[in-house]
Motif scaffolding. Sequence first.
Motif, PDB file in Angstrom:
ATOM      1  N   LYS A 130     -34.093  44.463  36.647  1.00  0.00           N
ATOM      2  CA  LYS A 130     -32.930  44.550  35.771  1.00  0.00           C
ATOM      3  C   LYS A 130     -33.153  43.794  34.461  1.00  0.00           C
ATOM      4  CE  LYS A 130     -30.830  40.778  38.366  1.00  0.00           C
ATOM      5  NZ  LYS A 130     -29.876  40.514  39.428  1.00  0.00           N
ATOM      6  N   TYR A 131     -34.153  42.914  34.440  1.00  0.00           N
ATOM      7  CA  TYR A 131     -34.450  42.145  33.235  1.00  0.00           C
ATOM      8  C   TYR A 131     -35.532  42.791  32.361  1.00  0.00           C
ATOM      9  CZ  TYR A 131     -31.605  38.515  35.327  1.00  0.00           C
ATOM     10  OH  TYR A 131     -30.552  37.817  35.874  1.00  0.00           O
ATOM     11  N   GLN A 132     -36.019  43.959  32.758  1.00  0.00           N
ATOM     12  CA  GLN A 132     -37.006  44.678  31.952  1.00  0.00           C
ATOM     13  C   GLN A 132     -36.382  44.971  30.590  1.00  0.00           C
ATOM     14  OE1 GLN A 132     -40.180  45.536  33.282  1.00  0.00           O
ATOM     15  NE2 GLN A 132     -40.638  45.884  31.138  1.00  0.00           N
ATOM     16  N   GLY A 133     -37.054  44.570  29.526  1.00  0.00           N
ATOM     17  CA  GLY A 133     -36.538  44.794  28.178  1.00  0.00           C
ATOM     18  C   GLY A 133     -35.555  43.728  27.715  1.00  0.00           C
ATOM     19  N   SER A 134     -35.434  42.642  28.466  1.00  0.00           N
ATOM     20  CA  SER A 134     -34.508  41.565  28.119  1.00  0.00           C
ATOM     21  C   SER A 134     -35.058  40.701  27.001  1.00  0.00           C
ATOM     22  CB  SER A 134     -34.243  40.677  29.344  1.00  0.00           C
ATOM     23  OG  SER A 134     -33.575  41.395  30.346  1.00  0.00           O
ATOM     24  N   GLU A 135     -34.191  39.838  26.485  1.00  0.00           N
ATOM     25  CA  GLU A 135     -34.597  38.835  25.513  1.00  0.00           C
ATOM     26  C   GLU A 135     -33.746  37.596  25.699  1.00  0.00           C
ATOM     27  OE1 GLU A 135     -33.942  40.120  21.472  1.00  0.00           O
ATOM     28  OE2 GLU A 135     -31.981  40.897  21.949  1.00  0.00           O
TER      29      GLU A 135
END
Length: 188
Positions: A153-158
Amino acid sequence: MAITRPNYRSVIAVHADSGIKSLSDLKGKTIAMSDLGSTSGQLGPTKILVDAGLQPEADIEIKMLGDADLQAFQNEDVAAWGGSALDYDRFMQAKSLKSESYPIIKNGDLLPSDVFIASSDLDTEYVAELRDRMVENQDKLIDAIVAVEANEKYQGSELVEAKDADYDPIREAYQAIGVNDFTEFVGE
């Protein structure tokens, strides 16, 4: 400091043949949600309902069904389902269902990011240094988080600055379900 989650929002979905076209049509109906206290699985959908003028338990019956929530929705045990947009997408894909059969009638706003918390016992200069290092190395940090099973779910997070006001909608949802004490926990 907080970590974002792409498409971290709640949605409300209904059965295409239910005649429910808007949130106001849910008055007197039953909605399934997942886990008690879950930001996307209870508080986000509750906020959507409250913003539409529906009061939990007075205007709509909420069934907290845990992992059985979407299955109960598919089985038509409830009139609607409220939960995470990602859970909805995964369920539709896993069951080879068409979104036209289970339309989303409301997409909620993005939910607040997940915060990193530092003990108030730590020196403020140390906390600032730690924050700066996290920001400088956020790609490595996020890659490490995503590498853990169930953290896709944190793929592409910042990493972003956490602002207290970002969490007001969650406080409002808690108040709508009767939780009004937001006092700070002070450990021994």
